[in-house]
Scaffold this active site. Sequence first.
Site, PDB file in Angstrom:
ATOM      1  N   LYS A 184       4.209  -0.047 -10.469  1.00  0.00           N
ATOM      2  CA  LYS A 184       3.652   0.925 -11.451  1.00  0.00           C
ATOM      3  C   LYS A 184       5.665   1.621 -12.213  1.00  0.00           C
ATOM      4  O   LYS A 184       5.436   1.329 -13.523  1.00  0.00           O
ATOM      5  CB  LYS A 184       3.251   2.174 -11.767  1.00  0.00           C
ATOM      6  CG  LYS A 184       1.925   1.604 -11.056  1.00  0.00           C
ATOM      7  CD  LYS A 184       0.631   3.504 -10.402  1.00  0.00           C
ATOM      8  CE  LYS A 184      -0.375   2.867  -9.792  1.00  0.00           C
ATOM      9  NZ  LYS A 184      -1.152   4.146  -8.880  1.00  0.00           N
TER      10      LYS A 184
ATOM     11  N   GLU B 115      -3.858   1.499 -16.489  1.00  0.00           N
ATOM     12  CA  GLU B 115      -5.130   0.463 -17.165  1.00  0.00           C
ATOM     13  C   GLU B 115      -6.143   1.690 -17.566  1.00  0.00           C
ATOM     14  O   GLU B 115      -6.890   1.153 -19.107  1.00  0.00           O
ATOM     15  CB  GLU B 115      -5.361  -0.041 -15.930  1.00  0.00           C
ATOM     16  CG  GLU B 115      -4.446  -1.260 -15.569  1.00  0.00           C
ATOM     17  CD  GLU B 115      -3.495  -0.565 -14.063  1.00  0.00           C
ATOM     18  OE1 GLU B 115      -3.119   1.548 -14.175  1.00  0.00           O
ATOM     19  OE2 GLU B 115      -3.236  -1.203 -13.224  1.00  0.00           O
TER      20      GLU B 115
ATOM     21  N   GLU C 284      -5.987  -2.756   1.109  1.00  0.00           N
ATOM     22  CA  GLU C 284      -4.536  -0.898   1.002  1.00  0.00           C
ATOM     23  C   GLU C 284      -4.957  -0.047   2.171  1.00  0.00           C
ATOM     24  O   GLU C 284      -4.554   0.793   1.513  1.00  0.00           O
ATOM     25  CB  GLU C 284      -5.687  -0.223  -0.760  1.00  0.00           C
ATOM     26  CG  GLU C 284      -4.555   0.291  -1.237  1.00  0.00           C
ATOM     27  CD  GLU C 284      -5.242   0.668  -2.514  1.00  0.00           C
ATOM     28  OE1 GLU C 284      -5.983   1.933  -2.956  1.00  0.00           O
ATOM     29  OE2 GLU C 284      -4.823   0.269  -4.067  1.00  0.00           O
TER      30      GLU C 284
ATOM     31  N   GLY D 172      -9.627   6.904  -3.456  1.00  0.00           N
ATOM     32  CA  GLY D 172     -10.316   5.937  -4.340  1.00  0.00           C
ATOM     33  C   GLY D 172     -11.107   5.176  -3.668  1.00  0.00           C
ATOM     34  O   GLY D 172     -12.302   4.708  -4.159  1.00  0.00           O
ATOM     35  N   ARG D 173     -11.082   4.464  -3.037  1.00  0.00           N
ATOM     36  CA  ARG D 173     -11.440   2.815  -2.607  1.00  0.00           C
ATOM     37  C   ARG D 173     -12.528   3.767  -1.355  1.00  0.00           C
ATOM     38  O   ARG D 173     -13.154   2.590  -0.461  1.00  0.00           O
ATOM     39  CB  ARG D 173     -10.625   2.587  -1.584  1.00  0.00           C
ATOM     40  CG  ARG D 173      -9.439   3.130  -0.331  1.00  0.00           C
ATOM     41  CD  ARG D 173      -8.535   1.940  -0.059  1.00  0.00           C
ATOM     42  NE  ARG D 173      -7.695   3.040   1.195  1.00  0.00           N
ATOM     43  CZ  ARG D 173      -6.965   3.370   0.747  1.00  0.00           C
ATOM     44  NH1 ARG D 173      -6.518   3.485  -0.676  1.00  0.00           N
ATOM     45  NH2 ARG D 173      -6.008   3.866   1.469  1.00  0.00           N
TER      46      ARG D 173
ATOM     47  N   LYS E  41      -9.809   9.329 -10.840  1.00  0.00           N
ATOM     48  CA  LYS E  41      -9.444  10.332 -10.013  1.00  0.00           C
ATOM     49  C   LYS E  41      -8.592  10.934 -10.519  1.00  0.00           C
ATOM     50  O   LYS E  41      -8.556  12.687 -10.263  1.00  0.00           O
ATOM     51  CB  LYS E  41      -8.855   9.969  -8.390  1.00  0.00           C
ATOM     52  CG  LYS E  41      -8.866  11.315  -7.680  1.00  0.00           C
ATOM     53  CD  LYS E  41      -8.549  10.641  -6.441  1.00  0.00           C
ATOM     54  CE  LYS E  41      -8.600  11.237  -4.662  1.00  0.00           C
ATOM     55  NZ  LYS E  41      -7.860  10.732  -3.181  1.00  0.00           N
TER      56      LYS E  41
ATOM     57  N   HIS F 183     -18.876 -24.957  -0.368  1.00  0.00           N
ATOM     58  CA  HIS F 183     -18.349 -26.251  -1.090  1.00  0.00           C
ATOM     59  C   HIS F 183     -16.781 -25.498  -1.457  1.00  0.00           C
ATOM     60  O   HIS F 183     -16.583 -26.525  -2.299  1.00  0.00           O
ATOM     61  CB  HIS F 183     -19.673 -26.526  -2.325  1.00  0.00           C
ATOM     62  CG  HIS F 183     -20.423 -26.457  -1.446  1.00  0.00           C
ATOM     63  ND1 HIS F 183     -21.459 -27.941  -1.319  1.00  0.00           N
ATOM     64  CD2 HIS F 183     -22.204 -25.931  -0.990  1.00  0.00           C
ATOM     65  CE1 HIS F 183     -22.454 -28.066  -0.720  1.00  0.00           C
ATOM     66  NE2 HIS F 183     -22.595 -26.309  -0.177  1.00  0.00           N
TER      67      HIS F 183
HETATM   68  O1  F6P Z   1      -4.807   1.213  -6.987  1.00  0.00           O
HETATM   69  C1  F6P Z   1      -3.725   1.505  -6.252  1.00  0.00           C
HETATM   70  C2  F6P Z   1      -4.966   2.815  -6.902  1.00  0.00           C
HETATM   71  O2  F6P Z   1      -4.052   4.655  -6.840  1.00  0.00           O
HETATM   72  C3  F6P Z   1      -6.267   3.141  -5.935  1.00  0.00           C
HETATM   73  O3  F6P Z   1      -6.176   3.618  -4.545  1.00  0.00           O
HETATM   74  C4  F6P Z   1      -7.054   3.582  -6.744  1.00  0.00           C
HETATM   75  O4  F6P Z   1      -8.671   3.176  -6.336  1.00  0.00           O
HETATM   76  C5  F6P Z   1      -6.866   3.734  -7.963  1.00  0.00           C
HETATM   77  O5  F6P Z   1      -5.312   3.131  -8.095  1.00  0.00           O
HETATM   78  C6  F6P Z   1      -7.389   3.755  -9.057  1.00  0.00           C
HETATM   79  O6  F6P Z   1      -6.715   5.162  -9.276  1.00  0.00           O
HETATM   80  P1  F6P Z   1      -7.684   6.423 -10.074  1.00  0.00           P
HETATM   81  O7  F6P Z   1      -9.062   6.647 -10.218  1.00  0.00           O
HETATM   82  O8  F6P Z   1      -6.403   7.736  -9.936  1.00  0.00           O
HETATM   83  O9  F6P Z   1      -7.592   5.839 -11.606  1.00  0.00           O
END
Ligand code: F6P
Length: 550
Positions: free
Chosen positions: A513, A214, A354, A268-269, A208, A385
């Site tokens: 972060k 990452e 979250e 995002g979620r 987003k 199990h």
């Molecule tokens: O984990 C934090 C967060 O901001 C989530 O809410 C989101 O889904 C994820 O990082 C990824 O963010 P982006 O889509 O901006 O890379």
Amino acid sequence: MGKFDIKSMPQWDYLEKSYNQIKKFHLRDLFKDENRFSEFSIQDDNIGVTFDYSKNIITTDIFKLLIDFAKASNVNEYAKRMFSGEKINWTEKRAVLHTALRNRSNTPVYVDGKDIMPEINSVLLKMETFSNDLRSGRWKGVTGKKITDIVNIGVGGSDLGPKMVCEALKYYSDGPNVYFVSNIDSADIYEVLKRLSPETTLFIIASKTFTTLETITNALTARNWITEKLGDKAIASHFVALTASIKKVLEFGIDKNNIFKFWDFVSGRYSLWSAIGLSIVCSVGFDKFVELLDGAHYIDQHFLNAPYERNIPVIMAVLGFWYNNFFGASTHAILPYSQYLNRFPAYLQQSDMESNGKTINIEGDRVDYDTGPVIWGESGVNGQHSFCQLIHQGTKFIPCDFIGFVNPLEKIGDHHEKLMANYFAQTEALAFGLTKKQVINNLMAMGLSFPDIEFLASHSVFEGNKPTNSILIDKLTPKTLGVLIAIYEHKIFVQGVMWRINSFDQWGVELGKVLANVILPELKSHVDNKHDSSTKNLIGIFNSKKNRDL
Ligand code: F6P
């Protein structure tokens, strides 16, 4: 809005008193009422869903009180505000409109005075066209070969939702292979890329913000992997981006025609319904994606219109609230009896934790009651199990949701009956347990003699009285999956309203972060750092040992 404490609501007081009363009863007592199942279950034949909540520690009066609590919290009014585009995410001043992404009735939805449906529909159309081209082979890699493998690079909501749905709908997949890379640990991308050929691989960069460390790190590695073999011109046919930050994507070098947009009003979620679902569309085809949206839309309407007493997300939410805030349950387990849903608990961990892992209420005050529980789980019967021992006989009180399907997707022998026999057996065992008397009778019937019976009996007692919800669905289809996900989304929403917290921000992920960005240069060059003695020494050990052949 003035200062308000939910514990001063009269319903809170009544519920506290009810808890002290109900403690004296067992589900065995409550089930003496023959009508219990019909009173506490909902069957919806339109979507093939049975929701049985009779194995919860409630009476008619307690259920009414819980529903009254939701009513007094103005859940329905908040829901209408969400659906109509009001900026209910107050800390980020954003609307919350994942429901508009699946608004199959196509009625206008306004944000800042502008109807957002035409833009949503145009992105859906672009997803349809792209996926048709890709799946048919009209879209080719730079050397003219058909794309056979897709790698979705994203993390959090840009990974968990599409990954869970692709896994859940694997049976319906007739498109390219889809892989997911989320971890910044190079092992993740390494293990995926080693099986693939650059000529036939397409990367979907899902972010987003397009700033997530990452994702950008993995995307750069993927870009190098493509350009080293195929040259810079290959980027246009091997990379697409899903984002709300167009400018950043262009800076990264992805072709502007390959951008699938979504918007600030999608958290995002809650984004799998948006362009973030592109990997799903490529895997199962656009029509099946629309069925997924249809299922969620059905629940959106149910949530908005069904009376609280017959409203599945509301009921799930108030039951969770009951255990969380009065029984002191700090966790809630999710057990889908379907291998296809094995990622569902992990997906719900983000969407629930979250969303509702918050301490500050709408007035900016620290709450003095518990908010979101720890969500965890595993597909049944694997959970049986591993951790189910603790749920049955441990000292922790853990409400559970059992999700099962009447019909399997593939009928092989009697696997499904055996699976579902376990599904039914677990909730029965959890509710009713086994008394000492029953245990002794069983051991006697097995021919054991008395000293042995005495020795074993207390270990074999199951106290029972462990509450469960059973969600029994006719069949796992894109539509019923959409139904299931939306039920949980709205459950989370209702609880957030009742706890008076913002379910749509996530400030709690920021500090880690920021500190990682401070530490990264300290790992690259041995600069003196100003951390606490623990962090400082751990970094020192890392720096002194790294690159040594251990
Ligand atoms: O984990 C934090 C967060 O901001 C989530 O809410 C989101 O889904 C994820 O990082 C990824 O963010 P982006 O889509 O901006 O890379």
